[in-house]
Design an enzyme around this catalytic site. Structure first.
Site, PDB file in Angstrom:
ATOM      1  N   LYS A  22       0.836  -1.206   0.000  1.00 62.62           N
ATOM      2  CA  LYS A  22       0.000   0.000   0.000  1.00 62.62           C
ATOM      3  C   LYS A  22       0.873   1.260   0.000  1.00 62.62           C
ATOM      4  O   LYS A  22       0.660   2.160  -0.807  1.00 62.62           O
ATOM      5  CB  LYS A  22      -0.886  -0.016   1.253  1.00 62.62           C
ATOM      6  CG  LYS A  22      -1.496   1.325   1.605  1.00 62.62           C
ATOM      7  CD  LYS A  22      -2.232   1.240   2.941  1.00 62.62           C
ATOM      8  CE  LYS A  22      -2.595   2.594   3.490  1.00 62.62           C
ATOM      9  NZ  LYS A  22      -1.459   3.338   4.056  1.00 62.62           N
ATOM     10  N   ASN A  23       1.843   1.320   0.903  1.00 62.20           N
ATOM     11  CA  ASN A  23       2.581   2.577   1.058  1.00 62.20           C
ATOM     12  C   ASN A  23       3.527   2.875  -0.109  1.00 62.20           C
ATOM     13  O   ASN A  23       3.989   4.005  -0.248  1.00 62.20           O
ATOM     14  CB  ASN A  23       3.330   2.607   2.395  1.00 62.20           C
ATOM     15  CG  ASN A  23       2.362   2.802   3.551  1.00 62.20           C
ATOM     16  OD1 ASN A  23       1.187   3.112   3.345  1.00 62.20           O
ATOM     17  ND2 ASN A  23       2.854   2.607   4.771  1.00 62.20           N
ATOM     18  N   CYS A 115      -5.694   8.076   8.581  1.00 60.54           N
ATOM     19  CA  CYS A 115      -6.098   7.589   9.909  1.00 60.54           C
ATOM     20  C   CYS A 115      -5.760   8.619  10.981  1.00 60.54           C
ATOM     21  O   CYS A 115      -4.685   9.235  10.944  1.00 60.54           O
ATOM     22  CB  CYS A 115      -5.338   6.304  10.243  1.00 60.54           C
ATOM     23  SG  CYS A 115      -5.858   4.894   9.272  1.00 60.54           S
ATOM     24  N   ARG A 120       0.102  14.241  13.112  1.00 58.62           N
ATOM     25  CA  ARG A 120       0.595  14.034  11.745  1.00 58.62           C
ATOM     26  C   ARG A 120       0.776  15.326  10.932  1.00 58.62           C
ATOM     27  O   ARG A 120       0.151  15.504   9.881  1.00 58.62           O
ATOM     28  CB  ARG A 120      -0.317  13.057  10.991  1.00 58.62           C
ATOM     29  CG  ARG A 120      -0.570  11.789  11.752  1.00 58.62           C
ATOM     30  CD  ARG A 120      -1.312  10.756  10.931  1.00 58.62           C
ATOM     31  NE  ARG A 120      -0.413   9.999  10.070  1.00 58.62           N
ATOM     32  CZ  ARG A 120      -0.821   9.043   9.242  1.00 58.62           C
ATOM     33  NH1 ARG A 120      -2.091   8.755   9.139  1.00 58.62           N
ATOM     34  NH2 ARG A 120       0.054   8.380   8.510  1.00 58.62           N
ATOM     35  N   ASP A 303       3.296   0.276  12.131  1.00 58.61           N
ATOM     36  CA  ASP A 303       2.094  -0.270  11.479  1.00 58.61           C
ATOM     37  C   ASP A 303       1.782  -1.703  11.927  1.00 58.61           C
ATOM     38  O   ASP A 303       0.685  -2.190  11.676  1.00 58.61           O
ATOM     39  CB  ASP A 303       2.253  -0.239   9.953  1.00 58.61           C
ATOM     40  CG  ASP A 303       2.136   1.174   9.398  1.00 58.61           C
ATOM     41  OD1 ASP A 303       1.810   2.096  10.168  1.00 58.61           O
ATOM     42  OD2 ASP A 303       2.375   1.350   8.190  1.00 58.61           O
ATOM     43  N   ARG A 395      -9.321   0.073   3.249  1.00 61.14           N
ATOM     44  CA  ARG A 395      -8.417   1.064   2.666  1.00 61.14           C
ATOM     45  C   ARG A 395      -7.045   0.475   2.414  1.00 61.14           C
ATOM     46  O   ARG A 395      -6.333   0.916   1.507  1.00 61.14           O
ATOM     47  CB  ARG A 395      -8.237   2.248   3.636  1.00 61.14           C
ATOM     48  CG  ARG A 395      -9.399   3.202   3.672  1.00 61.14           C
ATOM     49  CD  ARG A 395      -9.024   4.468   4.423  1.00 61.14           C
ATOM     50  NE  ARG A 395      -7.595   4.674   4.330  1.00 61.14           N
ATOM     51  CZ  ARG A 395      -6.780   4.893   5.346  1.00 61.14           C
ATOM     52  NH1 ARG A 395      -7.251   5.003   6.559  1.00 61.14           N
ATOM     53  NH2 ARG A 395      -5.498   5.056   5.165  1.00 61.14           N
TER      54      ARG A 395
HETATM   55  C1  UD1 Z   1       4.024   6.633   6.581  1.00 59.13           C
HETATM   56  C2  UD1 Z   1       3.073   5.529   6.278  1.00 59.13           C
HETATM   57  C3  UD1 Z   1       2.419   5.020   7.545  1.00 59.13           C
HETATM   58  C4  UD1 Z   1       3.459   4.654   8.584  1.00 59.13           C
HETATM   59  C5  UD1 Z   1       4.473   5.769   8.767  1.00 59.13           C
HETATM   60  C6  UD1 Z   1       5.599   5.402   9.703  1.00 59.13           C
HETATM   61  C7  UD1 Z   1       2.354   6.166   4.060  1.00 59.13           C
HETATM   62  C8  UD1 Z   1       1.269   6.691   3.198  1.00 59.13           C
HETATM   63  N1  UD1 Z   1       2.092   6.056   5.359  1.00 59.13           N
HETATM   64  O1  UD1 Z   1       3.187   7.674   7.120  1.00 59.13           O
HETATM   65  O2  UD1 Z   1       1.647   3.866   7.214  1.00 59.13           O
HETATM   66  O3  UD1 Z   1       2.804   4.410   9.812  1.00 59.13           O
HETATM   67  O4  UD1 Z   1       5.006   6.180   7.508  1.00 59.13           O
HETATM   68  O5  UD1 Z   1       6.238   4.295   9.214  1.00 59.13           O
HETATM   69  O6  UD1 Z   1       3.419   5.796   3.587  1.00 59.13           O
HETATM   70  N2  UD1 Z   1       6.231  14.027  11.064  1.00 59.13           N
HETATM   71  C9  UD1 Z   1       6.377  15.362  11.344  1.00 59.13           C
HETATM   72  N3  UD1 Z   1       6.352  16.254  10.313  1.00 59.13           N
HETATM   73  C10 UD1 Z   1       6.198  15.863   9.027  1.00 59.13           C
HETATM   74  C11 UD1 Z   1       6.047  14.492   8.743  1.00 59.13           C
HETATM   75  C12 UD1 Z   1       6.049  13.600   9.776  1.00 59.13           C
HETATM   76  O7  UD1 Z   1       6.536  15.752  12.505  1.00 59.13           O
HETATM   77  O8  UD1 Z   1       6.202  16.720   8.139  1.00 59.13           O
HETATM   78  C13 UD1 Z   1       6.205  13.057  12.167  1.00 59.13           C
HETATM   79  C14 UD1 Z   1       4.807  12.508  12.381  1.00 59.13           C
HETATM   80  O9  UD1 Z   1       4.053  13.296  13.259  1.00 59.13           O
HETATM   81  C15 UD1 Z   1       5.115  11.133  12.964  1.00 59.13           C
HETATM   82  C16 UD1 Z   1       6.377  10.724  12.239  1.00 59.13           C
HETATM   83  O10 UD1 Z   1       6.982  11.933  11.804  1.00 59.13           O
HETATM   84  O11 UD1 Z   1       5.417  11.257  14.329  1.00 59.13           O
HETATM   85  C17 UD1 Z   1       6.130   9.758  11.094  1.00 59.13           C
HETATM   86  O12 UD1 Z   1       5.558  10.405  10.060  1.00 59.13           O
HETATM   87  P1  UD1 Z   1       5.815   9.886   8.593  1.00 59.13           P
HETATM   88  O13 UD1 Z   1       6.936   8.913   8.516  1.00 59.13           O
HETATM   89  O14 UD1 Z   1       5.796  11.067   7.699  1.00 59.13           O
HETATM   90  O15 UD1 Z   1       4.559   9.100   8.373  1.00 59.13           O
HETATM   91  P2  UD1 Z   1       3.638   9.177   7.200  1.00 59.13           P
HETATM   92  O16 UD1 Z   1       4.372   9.459   5.933  1.00 59.13           O
HETATM   93  O17 UD1 Z   1       2.503  10.010   7.581  1.00 59.13           O
END
Ligand code: UD1
Length: 416
Positions: A22-23, A115, A120, A303, A395
């Site tokens: 998915k990701n 989710c 986030r 995850d 999803r």
């Molecule tokens: C992706 C995955 C999700 C997985 C996560 C961590 C997708 C679509 N989703 O989510 O399934 O759980 O990686 O492996 O690929 N953060 C910030 N600022 C930012 C971005 C992130 O502070 O601009 C923080 C978030 O609050 C969180 C952490 O970084 O604490 C992880 O975020 P991130 O790795 O970006 O997760 P996603 O890309 O949202």
């Protein structure tokens, strides 16, 4: 409302084939905008991908599907503002920011959905775009990201975010000069996107390491990629096998992508056999407790934190899980407790005291992986468990009902 009914206590026998990740898929589809015509194979049949298909159609791209293979022709794309409804359907809509900015130097869309497992923020994505030369205007939750030109630079990520790493890559592949992403995410899905961009003609070095070096190119053409197997889907079914399997084979996987899970399961004494591209899992009666801390790759993935919680309730003694990535990812816990588990939440940690005998209940899915955790518990429950808000699960888990039925689970989906 769609619900699931699961009559538990049946052993899972046979083979489950794992689909594309998915990701990865949710990043590869928006990335297609950067080229003219691309082919993506092994695309999972999940509602998150269908939501992206709608956005890409809305932008004017042609999208052909043939089984799990899709061809996207982006020649007629018009760089329109992405609507609030489209933006909020899923988290990964944010990859259109990087892709449109890279191609047209302008992207307009709303804060993404996904989710609700924590705050986030997307500040790292936006700071990355700004460092490349973009100006960002923010009207409420709408973002207008514009650049006269994008120029390569050093971008240090405060956290190795998957989303920020991929989004910055999508913009940087067409920037002038060299961009270095320092403290980049090393998740296999990032590598899958890098391979796709390289197949279009992008120049990227450092795959699988924490520094990515991107030399911008003027044009990207063609592109072909196969989506890697979904390590989280695989992990969920391996856990199901340890809870309730009778020689359950989880096939078409890359075990090196979920070594942190199999190491944890072996520590617990789980009966699993790890092959080159499969895992066989058996119900293991006496499991040892463990302490888990979620981390970025190659650490234990957040995850799989909720799915493995259901298994830890079966271990004899106290296990702990510390969640370090998301501040609100224990919403499965009250429902597992209602089913008979003994789990205490202490801020970012949970203490799980086992072994548990689950009872059937009516429970609600609050997010994707919480739903997986409840399904796993229901597999071990005598009687029928009713799971509401199943849309969250659909999803991200491809054909989950058919896959479980095929290995003997009495599971049905009903619209009530
Ligand atoms: C992706 C995955 C999700 C997985 C996560 C961590 C997708 C679509 N989703 O989510 O399934 O759980 O990686 O492996 O690929 N953060 C910030 N600022 C930012 C971005 C992130 O502070 O601009 C923080 C978030 O609050 C969180 C952490 O970084 O604490 C992880 O975020 P991130 O790795 O970006 O997760 P996603 O890309 O949202």
């Amino acid at each position: 409302m769609e619900i699931l009914k699961i009559k538990g206590n049946h052993l899972l026998k046979g083979t489950i084939e794992i689909g594309g990740a998915k990701n990865s898929a949710v990043a590869l589809v928006p990335a297609a905008i950067l080229s003219d015509e691309v082919v993506i194979e092994n695309v999972p049949n999940i509602s998150d991908v269908r939501a992206l298909e709608e956005i890409i159609n809305y932008l004017g791209a042609e999208y052909y599907k043939e089984g799990t293979k899709i061809t996207i022709n982006a020649k007629k794309v018009k760089n329109k503002a992405i609507t609030m409804e489209h933006s909020q359907k899923l988290r990964a809509s944010y990859y259109f920011m990087g892709a449109l900015l890279g191609k047209y130097k302008k992207a307009e869309m709303y804060f993404p959905g996904g989710c609700s497992i924590g705050s986030r923020p997307i500040d790292l994505h936006l700071q990355g775009f700004e460092k490349l030369g973009a100006k960002i205007t923010n009207e409420g939750n709408k973002y207008i990201i514009k650049a006269d030109k994008l120029v390569g630079t050093d971008i240090h990520l405060r956290f190795a975010s998957v989303g920020a790493t991929i989004n910055i890559l999508l913009a940087a592949v067409k920037a002038e000069g060299l961009t270095r992403i320092i403290n980049a995410a090393k998740e296999p899905e990032v590598g899958n996107v890098i391979d796709f961009l390289i197949s279009m003609g992008a120049k990227i070095k450092g795959k699988d390491s924490d520094t990515l070096v991107i030399e911008g190119v003027k044009k990207l053409t063609g592109g072909h990629v196969e989506v890697i197997p979904d390590r989280i889907e695989a992990g969920t079914y391996i856990i199901a096998g340890v809870m309730q399997g009778d020689h359950l084979k989880i096939d078409k996987v890359m075990p090196e992508h979920f070594a942190s899970l199999t190491e944890t399961l072996l520590k617990m004494g789980a009966d699993i056999e790890i092959g080159d591209n499969y895992v066989i899992a058996n119900k293991t009666p006496r499991l040892k407790p463990v302490d888990i801390v979620t981390e970025t790759y190659p650490g234990f993935p957040t995850d799989l934190q909720q799915p493995i919680t259901s298994l830890l309730t079966m271990a004899s003694g106290e296990s702990t899980i510390t969640e370090t990535i998301y501040e609100n990812r224990f919403q499965n816990v009250p429902y597992l407790n209602a089913m008979g588990a003994n789990i205490e939440i202490q801020e970012m940690m949970i203490r799980i005291k086992g072994p548990t005998k689950f009872n059937s209940k009516e429970v609600i899915t609050t997010d994707l992986r919480a739903g997986a955790a409840l399904i796993l518990a229901a597999l071990c429950t005598p009687g029928t468990t009713v799971i509401k808000e199943v849309k969250h699960v659909l999803r991200g888990y491809e054909n989950i009902i058919k896959k479980l039925q095929k290995v003997g689970v009495k599971i049905t989906q009903e619209d009530v």
